[in-house]
Design an enzyme around this catalytic site. Sequence first.
Site, PDB file in Angstrom:
ATOM      1  N   ALA A  26       0.346   2.956   7.321  1.00 23.33           N
ATOM      2  CA  ALA A  26       0.673   4.334   7.624  1.00 23.33           C
ATOM      3  C   ALA A  26      -0.551   5.198   7.703  1.00 23.33           C
ATOM      4  CB  ALA A  26       1.550   5.239   6.613  1.00 23.33           C
ATOM      5  N   ASN A  46       0.706  -1.477   0.017  1.00 16.54           N
ATOM      6  CA  ASN A  46      -0.083  -0.045   0.120  1.00 16.54           C
ATOM      7  C   ASN A  46       0.987   1.206   0.085  1.00 16.54           C
ATOM      8  OD1 ASN A  46      -1.860   2.102   0.600  1.00 16.54           O
ATOM      9  ND2 ASN A  46      -3.254   0.644   1.497  1.00 16.54           N
ATOM     10  N   ASP A  47       1.356   1.671   1.075  1.00 17.41           N
ATOM     11  CA  ASP A  47       2.265   2.655   1.274  1.00 17.41           C
ATOM     12  C   ASP A  47       3.399   2.924   0.318  1.00 17.41           C
ATOM     13  OD1 ASP A  47       0.462   3.580   3.570  1.00 17.41           O
ATOM     14  OD2 ASP A  47       1.552   2.173   4.787  1.00 17.41           O
ATOM     15  N   VAL A  48       4.010   1.990  -0.028  1.00 18.62           N
ATOM     16  CA  VAL A  48       5.321   1.759  -0.834  1.00 18.62           C
ATOM     17  C   VAL A  48       4.987   2.003  -2.316  1.00 18.62           C
ATOM     18  CG1 VAL A  48       6.594   0.581   0.832  1.00 18.62           C
ATOM     19  CG2 VAL A  48       5.244  -0.771  -1.087  1.00 18.62           C
TER      20      VAL A  48
END
Length: 469
Positions: free
Chosen positions: A436, A395-397
Amino acid sequence: MELNILTICYLIGSITFITGLKMLSHPETARKGNLIAAAGMAIAIFGTIFLYEESGVKLGNYIWIFAALLIGTALGTLAAKKVKMTAMPEMVSLFNGMGGACAALISIVEFDHLMHQVDQEQAASGGTLLIIFAGLIIGTISFAGSMVAWGKLNGSIKDFSFNGQHIVNLIIFAVIIGLSAYLIISGDPAAASLFYVIFVLSIIYGLFFVLPIGGADMPVVISLLNSFTGVAAAFGGFLYNNPVMLTGGILVGSAGTILTILMCKAMNRPLSNVLIGSFGGGASGAGGSKDQGAYKEISISDSAVVMSYAKKVMIVPGYGLAVAQAQHVCHELEKLLIDKGVEVRYAIHPVAGRMPGHMNVLLAEADVDYGSLLEMEHANEEFPTTDVVLILGANDVVNPAAKSDTSSPIYGMPVLDVELAKLVIINKRSMNPGYAGIENELFFQPKSSMLFGDAKSVLQALVTEIKTL
């Protein structure tokens, strides 16, 4: 003669530690490197037990020593065999905390020993006291912090902070340093009880040190705490004049520090910002409040078709893949696509998962070819020529907000440029934000399609569908 043999044992142990660490730098040699370092440790341990002597007196209490060795070996072996890949970060934190606790206990035992010497009118060395206090403080902080990290990773401890917490942390740390300096300089045996005050304050500081740090920063914190444990162990090596303990501690401390710096670089955040800014826990609304528009879904059959007839497919593994224990079926999908003439690669972000190297270990367990794993820089060069990107729980990456949204907590963090591919298929169980706690604008881009479901079930369905094509 026995002393010379023991020195040779320590030399072998030190060399195997260095060799093993070097071999850990490549997946193909990492397993052998672990075994070599473990063998060196065994030689050093048994050499110490049977050959070490001081003032002509050898070690005793063999029953207690070997009972502890057997219990520790049994517990460690069972834990390592039974742990799931999803729980590997927690296990690393737990074991790392045990290392910090050992270093702290060494300092406690040696301080008590010194106090008995003082009672017998033998002066305590200031240098020895400095080493004892350093080992106590760093080891205790590592232990307490690692226990909090372990709890946060398994979901039993939530992020916690209050107004002025960082100031309170600094005050506690200043008191710890002040009391330590007083005891070291004064050498006052009457103030020895302050030693245990420092111990308690170090525990409190370790807890407050990690509690406010957000989820997305946990891989960095784990790496930092690991370096703390190594430094604390090195101080134990100084205390006992033990070269193996000193070498091992220095290697762990330096490697952990280097890894922490590299991960901060990968996130484009200074370490001070990670420790003080702490995004993740309280940043859930920060980059995800604006209306992103509508997302579109893609079916299993359509996903199977576009991947089967693609020239190049990039798979981006994330924590969702680990949660579903889907690495083996993912490798099966990869082999099916390769049999159809599709070039398949994996894009690995440095902080994907819950600890450094989490995705690499996960895929290695499924016998994925190491040459197929591309680090972020190389993967980003491949995305413009990629037909399909399959994102499995990351997700965040892969969030483009890191490059465009200055209000996002992850702004400036290098991410995988998956949006440059012709088609992006995103497998998630729901539209919930990532670790996050922020929305991912990738989900709403024109070239993106959502494939909802558990990663293992979705991959199994894809494998079944592709076999019929």
